[in-house]
Design a protein around this motif. Sequence first.
Motif, short mmCIF file in Angstrom:
data_model
loop_
_atom_site.label_atom_id
_atom_site.label_comp_id
_atom_site.label_asym_id
_atom_site.label_seq_id
_atom_site.Cartn_x
_atom_site.Cartn_y
_atom_site.Cartn_z
N PRO A 13 0.82 -1.23 0.00
CA PRO A 13 0.00 0.00 0.00
C PRO A 13 0.84 1.27 0.00
CG PRO A 13 0.08 -0.90 2.22
CD PRO A 13 0.82 -1.89 1.32
N LEU A 14 1.63 1.42 -1.05
CA LEU A 14 2.56 2.55 -1.16
C LEU A 14 2.50 3.11 -2.57
CD1 LEU A 14 4.84 4.12 0.37
CD2 LEU A 14 6.45 2.60 -0.82
N LEU A 15 2.30 4.42 -2.67
CA LEU A 15 2.29 5.12 -3.94
C LEU A 15 3.56 5.95 -4.08
CD1 LEU A 15 -1.36 6.50 -3.81
CD2 LEU A 15 -0.56 4.55 -5.14
N GLN A 16 4.13 5.93 -5.26
CA GLN A 16 5.26 6.80 -5.58
C GLN A 16 4.71 8.11 -6.14
OE1 GLN A 16 6.63 6.04 -9.42
NE2 GLN A 16 6.80 8.27 -9.33
N ALA A 17 5.14 9.23 -5.61
CA ALA A 17 4.62 10.52 -6.04
C ALA A 17 5.00 10.81 -7.50
CB ALA A 17 5.14 11.63 -5.13
N GLY A 18 4.12 11.52 -8.19
CA GLY A 18 4.36 11.86 -9.60
C GLY A 18 5.10 13.17 -9.73
N MET A 19 6.39 13.14 -9.44
CA MET A 19 7.21 14.34 -9.35
C MET A 19 7.76 14.76 -10.71
SD MET A 19 9.31 12.81 -6.10
CE MET A 19 9.30 11.18 -6.88
N ALA A 135 -13.48 11.22 -5.72
CA ALA A 135 -12.20 10.59 -5.38
C ALA A 135 -12.42 9.20 -4.80
CB ALA A 135 -11.42 11.45 -4.39
N ASP A 136 -11.70 8.23 -5.33
CA ASP A 136 -11.69 6.88 -4.77
C ASP A 136 -10.72 6.78 -3.60
OD1 ASP A 136 -13.33 5.13 -6.81
OD2 ASP A 136 -12.08 6.47 -8.00
N VAL A 137 -9.65 7.57 -3.68
CA VAL A 137 -8.60 7.58 -2.66
C VAL A 137 -8.23 9.04 -2.40
CG1 VAL A 137 -6.22 6.92 -2.08
CG2 VAL A 137 -7.67 5.35 -3.39
N LEU A 138 -8.05 9.39 -1.13
CA LEU A 138 -7.50 10.69 -0.77
C LEU A 138 -6.07 10.51 -0.29
CD1 LEU A 138 -10.37 12.30 1.35
CD2 LEU A 138 -9.90 12.62 -1.08
N VAL A 139 -5.17 11.34 -0.78
CA VAL A 139 -3.81 11.41 -0.24
C VAL A 139 -3.74 12.68 0.60
CG1 VAL A 139 -1.36 11.60 -0.76
CG2 VAL A 139 -2.82 10.18 -2.20
N ARG A 163 -9.98 11.33 9.10
CA ARG A 163 -10.53 10.02 9.46
C ARG A 163 -11.75 10.16 10.37
NH1 ARG A 163 -10.96 6.27 6.81
NH2 ARG A 163 -8.80 5.56 6.57
N ALA A 164 -11.70 11.14 11.28
CA ALA A 164 -12.86 11.35 12.15
C ALA A 164 -14.08 11.81 11.36
CB ALA A 164 -12.51 12.36 13.23
N ARG A 165 -13.87 12.68 10.38
CA ARG A 165 -14.99 13.21 9.59
C ARG A 165 -15.47 12.21 8.54
NH1 ARG A 165 -16.45 18.47 8.00
NH2 ARG A 165 -15.66 19.06 10.06
N TYR A 166 -14.52 11.45 7.95
CA TYR A 166 -14.88 10.53 6.87
C TYR A 166 -14.35 9.13 7.20
CZ TYR A 166 -15.62 15.01 4.59
OH TYR A 166 -16.06 16.28 4.30
N PRO A 167 -15.02 8.43 8.11
CA PRO A 167 -14.49 7.15 8.62
C PRO A 167 -14.36 6.06 7.55
CG PRO A 167 -16.73 7.54 9.40
CD PRO A 167 -16.27 8.82 8.79
N HIS A 168 -15.10 6.17 6.47
CA HIS A 168 -15.08 5.10 5.47
C HIS A 168 -14.22 5.45 4.24
CE1 HIS A 168 -18.09 3.16 7.85
NE2 HIS A 168 -18.91 4.19 7.72
N ALA A 169 -13.61 6.62 4.22
CA ALA A 169 -12.79 7.01 3.07
C ALA A 169 -11.49 6.22 3.04
CB ALA A 169 -12.48 8.51 3.14
N VAL A 170 -11.00 5.97 1.83
CA VAL A 170 -9.70 5.33 1.65
C VAL A 170 -8.64 6.42 1.68
CG1 VAL A 170 -8.27 3.86 0.18
CG2 VAL A 170 -10.76 3.51 0.27
N LEU A 171 -7.76 6.37 2.69
CA LEU A 171 -6.83 7.46 2.96
C LEU A 171 -5.38 6.98 2.89
CD1 LEU A 171 -8.57 9.06 6.08
CD2 LEU A 171 -8.96 9.58 3.66
N ALA A 172 -4.56 7.73 2.17
CA ALA A 172 -3.11 7.57 2.21
C ALA A 172 -2.51 8.84 2.79
CB ALA A 172 -2.54 7.30 0.82
N VAL A 173 -1.36 8.73 3.42
CA VAL A 173 -0.69 9.91 3.95
C VAL A 173 0.55 10.20 3.12
CG1 VAL A 173 -1.53 9.60 6.30
CG2 VAL A 173 0.63 8.55 5.63
N ALA A 194 0.24 4.91 2.05
CA ALA A 194 1.01 6.15 2.02
C ALA A 194 1.48 6.45 0.61
CB ALA A 194 2.21 6.06 2.97
N MET A 195 1.90 7.71 0.42
CA MET A 195 2.58 8.15 -0.79
C MET A 195 3.92 8.74 -0.37
SD MET A 195 1.47 11.09 -3.59
CE MET A 195 0.36 10.05 -4.55
#
Length: 324
Positions: A13-19, A135-139, A163-173, A194-195
Amino acid sequence: MTRLAARLGLALPLLQAGMGAVAGPGLCAAVSRAGAGGTLALYKEPPARAARLVREVVAATSRPFGVNVVPEVTGPAACLDQLRAVLPELPRGAFVTSFGLPDADPARSVRAAGHPLVIQVGTLADAGTALERGADVLVLQGTEAGGHLLGRLPVGLLLADVRARYPHAVLAVAGGIATGGDLADAVARGADGAMTGTLFVPAEESTAHPEFKRRVVEAVADDTLVTSLFDIGWPHRPHRVLHNPLTAAGQRAPALFIATTRVDGREHPVPRYSAAAPGNGTTGRIEEMAMYCGRSCTRVTAQEPAAVTVARISQEYDKAREER
């Protein structure tokens, strides 16, 4: 498997940033083949070249990968043009990431093409807007991150709020991720993954300038700072960079051309204080250019193939999860 990995078809579960200047087809494909979320930077690429770069990635990997757009730099119309050029080239399972909020039309085009939409934000309010736009995923980008900053909160506080506001969202940091232990900590705090960008700047397949790679490997967290100096081409957005002669200067120098970047055989002049990072086609006063780098650089200590980096992160992540 976390929800991020499941949604995007990743082994890790790791994304490489599009730099920009860093994340070309080679890096994107190498990270993808290794089981993480390789991402191709479209940045300011013209549509025809963007489509060609996507085809290079498709030829080099059969695993999921993404393309990254930056709507606030290109503008909504050019962003939509990029997407219209690349969406037909993307295979099933590919995803699209947006640095900052995309307008409704680009977001709708991604959804209509059947690709997951990943939106990077830096505030609770923008998280809500991103979800409204599909959005399917939030970073969630914290202030520890390198590059342009989308908010003013450290990543841990932003994650807790969203996470508190959107408990079911798919979140990466994004921000502070350089080891498998960092990734495991993020998941333990409520993230789905994460990203990371800084981790991959020195990769062998990265198109970052050799001096950029060297400085990231040798840097520690306090060698970075947040500034607004490098604003030509990307104004009104603070950014975290490595210190250099310009950040240490007492006053702003003339914005003369200090470097040249060659792309597809054409040379593009780079002014002092440009937002452009130095790539492997850049010559000139590299030491005066923006080298984006996050505080996680303290734990980035080698130039190695991306597959080696991803394998190490995966092993560290599994071990850290087992020990919890």
